[in-house]
Design a protein around this motif. Sequence first.
Motif, PDB file in Angstrom:
ATOM      1  N   VAL A  10      13.590  14.666  -1.423  1.00 44.57           N
ATOM      2  CA  VAL A  10      13.929  13.898  -2.804  1.00 44.57           C
ATOM      3  C   VAL A  10      13.554  12.290  -2.776  1.00 44.57           C
ATOM      4  O   VAL A  10      12.730  11.912  -3.612  1.00 44.57           O
ATOM      5  N   ILE A  11      13.714  11.744  -1.723  1.00 46.97           N
ATOM      6  CA  ILE A  11      13.159  10.239  -1.544  1.00 46.97           C
ATOM      7  C   ILE A  11      11.757  10.050  -1.633  1.00 46.97           C
ATOM      8  O   ILE A  11      11.124   9.172  -2.287  1.00 46.97           O
ATOM      9  N   ILE A  12      11.098  11.068  -0.596  1.00 50.78           N
ATOM     10  CA  ILE A  12       9.835  10.919  -0.856  1.00 50.78           C
ATOM     11  C   ILE A  12       9.076  11.077  -2.466  1.00 50.78           C
ATOM     12  O   ILE A  12       8.120  10.488  -2.701  1.00 50.78           O
ATOM     13  N   GLY A  13       9.579  12.057  -3.269  1.00 49.93           N
ATOM     14  CA  GLY A  13       9.321  12.303  -4.398  1.00 49.93           C
ATOM     15  C   GLY A  13       9.574  11.424  -5.261  1.00 49.93           C
ATOM     16  O   GLY A  13       8.695  10.965  -6.278  1.00 49.93           O
ATOM     17  N   VAL A  14      10.639  10.564  -5.369  1.00 46.79           N
ATOM     18  CA  VAL A  14      11.071   9.808  -6.357  1.00 46.79           C
ATOM     19  C   VAL A  14      10.474   8.361  -5.981  1.00 46.79           C
ATOM     20  O   VAL A  14       9.739   7.830  -6.865  1.00 46.79           O
ATOM     21  N   LEU A  15      10.252   7.937  -4.740  1.00 46.68           N
ATOM     22  CA  LEU A  15       9.585   6.721  -4.311  1.00 46.68           C
ATOM     23  C   LEU A  15       8.033   6.830  -4.695  1.00 46.68           C
ATOM     24  O   LEU A  15       7.329   5.969  -5.030  1.00 46.68           O
ATOM     25  N   SER A  16       7.543   8.402  -4.116  1.00 47.37           N
ATOM     26  CA  SER A  16       6.092   8.436  -4.531  1.00 47.37           C
ATOM     27  C   SER A  16       5.940   8.446  -6.131  1.00 47.37           C
ATOM     28  O   SER A  16       4.676   7.758  -6.550  1.00 47.37           O
ATOM     29  N   ALA A  17       6.829   9.197  -6.784  1.00 50.93           N
ATOM     30  CA  ALA A  17       6.798   9.019  -8.270  1.00 50.93           C
ATOM     31  C   ALA A  17       6.485   7.360  -8.843  1.00 50.93           C
ATOM     32  O   ALA A  17       5.855   7.044  -9.631  1.00 50.93           O
ATOM     33  N   ILE A  18       7.363   6.723  -8.092  1.00 50.72           N
ATOM     34  CA  ILE A  18       7.731   5.301  -8.581  1.00 50.72           C
ATOM     35  C   ILE A  18       6.353   4.415  -8.314  1.00 50.72           C
ATOM     36  O   ILE A  18       5.741   3.513  -9.089  1.00 50.72           O
ATOM     37  N   SER A  19       5.932   4.671  -7.281  1.00 51.22           N
ATOM     38  CA  SER A  19       4.453   4.102  -6.755  1.00 51.22           C
ATOM     39  C   SER A  19       3.363   4.531  -7.647  1.00 51.22           C
ATOM     40  O   SER A  19       2.579   3.672  -8.145  1.00 51.22           O
ATOM     41  N   ILE A  20       3.524   5.668  -8.062  1.00 48.25           N
ATOM     42  CA  ILE A  20       2.189   6.319  -9.071  1.00 48.25           C
ATOM     43  C   ILE A  20       2.623   5.425 -10.378  1.00 48.25           C
ATOM     44  O   ILE A  20       1.635   4.848 -10.923  1.00 48.25           O
ATOM     45  N   PHE A  21       3.689   5.520 -10.864  1.00 46.92           N
ATOM     46  CA  PHE A  21       4.007   4.790 -11.901  1.00 46.92           C
ATOM     47  C   PHE A  21       3.832   3.193 -12.100  1.00 46.92           C
ATOM     48  O   PHE A  21       3.062   2.971 -13.310  1.00 46.92           O
ATOM     49  N   LEU A  22       3.998   2.531 -11.092  1.00 42.68           N
ATOM     50  CA  LEU A  22       3.601   1.346 -10.883  1.00 42.68           C
ATOM     51  C   LEU A  22       2.082   0.879 -10.960  1.00 42.68           C
ATOM     52  O   LEU A  22       1.574   0.000 -11.586  1.00 42.68           O
ATOM     53  N   GLY A  23       1.241   1.976 -10.414  1.00 38.97           N
ATOM     54  CA  GLY A  23      -0.330   1.723 -10.385  1.00 38.97           C
ATOM     55  C   GLY A  23      -0.737   2.156 -12.033  1.00 38.97           C
ATOM     56  O   GLY A  23      -1.450   1.467 -12.482  1.00 38.97           O
ATOM     57  N   ILE A  24      -0.071   3.380 -12.476  1.00 40.18           N
ATOM     58  CA  ILE A  24      -0.719   3.710 -13.750  1.00 40.18           C
ATOM     59  C   ILE A  24      -0.358   2.468 -14.813  1.00 40.18           C
ATOM     60  O   ILE A  24      -1.235   2.599 -15.522  1.00 40.18           O
ATOM     61  N   THR A  25       0.750   2.159 -14.910  1.00 43.79           N
ATOM     62  CA  THR A  25       1.245   1.166 -15.861  1.00 43.79           C
ATOM     63  C   THR A  25       0.813  -0.355 -15.629  1.00 43.79           C
ATOM     64  O   THR A  25       0.884  -1.157 -16.671  1.00 43.79           O
ATOM     65  N   ALA A  36      -6.290 -13.447 -10.316  1.00 47.97           N
ATOM     66  CA  ALA A  36      -5.835 -12.448  -9.077  1.00 47.97           C
ATOM     67  C   ALA A  36      -4.516 -12.273  -9.534  1.00 47.97           C
ATOM     68  O   ALA A  36      -3.715 -12.476 -10.516  1.00 47.97           O
ATOM     69  N   SER A  37      -4.005 -11.117  -8.846  1.00 44.67           N
ATOM     70  CA  SER A  37      -2.506 -10.460  -9.012  1.00 44.67           C
ATOM     71  C   SER A  37      -1.721 -10.140  -7.576  1.00 44.67           C
ATOM     72  O   SER A  37      -2.652  -9.978  -6.655  1.00 44.67           O
ATOM     73  N   LEU A  38      -0.645 -10.494  -7.823  1.00 41.43           N
ATOM     74  CA  LEU A  38       0.141  -9.982  -6.345  1.00 41.43           C
ATOM     75  C   LEU A  38       0.477  -8.605  -6.754  1.00 41.43           C
ATOM     76  O   LEU A  38       0.995  -8.271  -7.591  1.00 41.43           O
ATOM     77  N   THR A  39       0.304  -7.747  -5.576  1.00 36.72           N
ATOM     78  CA  THR A  39       1.022  -6.324  -5.655  1.00 36.72           C
ATOM     79  C   THR A  39       2.362  -6.106  -5.231  1.00 36.72           C
ATOM     80  O   THR A  39       2.522  -6.589  -4.312  1.00 36.72           O
ATOM     81  N   ILE A  40       3.072  -5.267  -5.801  1.00 37.00           N
ATOM     82  CA  ILE A  40       4.081  -4.832  -5.195  1.00 37.00           C
ATOM     83  C   ILE A  40       4.077  -3.186  -4.998  1.00 37.00           C
ATOM     84  O   ILE A  40       5.247  -2.590  -4.774  1.00 37.00           O
TER      85      ILE A  40
END
Length: 186
Positions: A10-25, A36-40
Motif C-alpha cells: 500500500v505504501i509503495i502504491g500510494v507514494l508511487s502515485a504521489i510521485s507520478i502525480f507530482l510529475g504529471i501536474t 531552473a526549478s527545484l525538484t521534490i
Amino acid sequence: MVQDRTRKIVIIGVLSAISIFLGITRLGFIPWFSGASLTIMQVPVILGAILEGPIVGLVIGLVFGIFSLIQAAVAPTGPADVWFTNPLLSILPRLFIGPIAWLAYRSLKRWKITALLIAGIVGSLANTILVLGMIGLLRFLPWVALPAIILANGLPEAAVSAIIVFAVVSVWQKIERKGKKQGSEL
C-alpha cells in the motif's frame, strides 16, 4: 506478516502515485531562478524508505525513474529532457535514493529529528549527485559544470526535501501513535 507485506504494498502504491502525480501536474518542481526549478520528486522515495525500509524505497525509486523516462520521451519540457530517455540516467540513479536515505536514517535513528532531516538531505543529494554523475559519464555536460549545478540546485533541493520529510514523517508517526492508543482502548 501478511499485514506487514500488505502495508508495504500500500505504501509503495500510494507514494508511487504521489510521485507520478507530482510529475504529471508539475507540482514536483518549484520555480527557482534563471528558469531552473527545484525538484521534490525524490521526496516520496525518501519517505517510503524511512517508513518501510530500503526495498520499499528502491521500488518507489524504480517507479520514479520509469516515470521520468516515459515523461522525457512523451512530454519533454526542455532540451535536456531528451537525455532522460536513457535508462542509465532516468532509472539507475533513482534506485539508490531510498536505500541511501534509509541507511542515513537508520544510523541516526536514536536522534529522531536529526535522523529525519539528514535522511531528507542525503536522499535528495543522492539523487542530485548520481544523476549529475551519470550526466558527466555520458558526456552530456562537461564535469566542470556539475559542481555549480549541485550548489545552485542540489543544496536548495536537499534543504526543501529535509523540511518536507521531517514534516510528513512527524505527522504520520503522530497519527499512527494516536491510532494505536485508540485501538487499544476498544
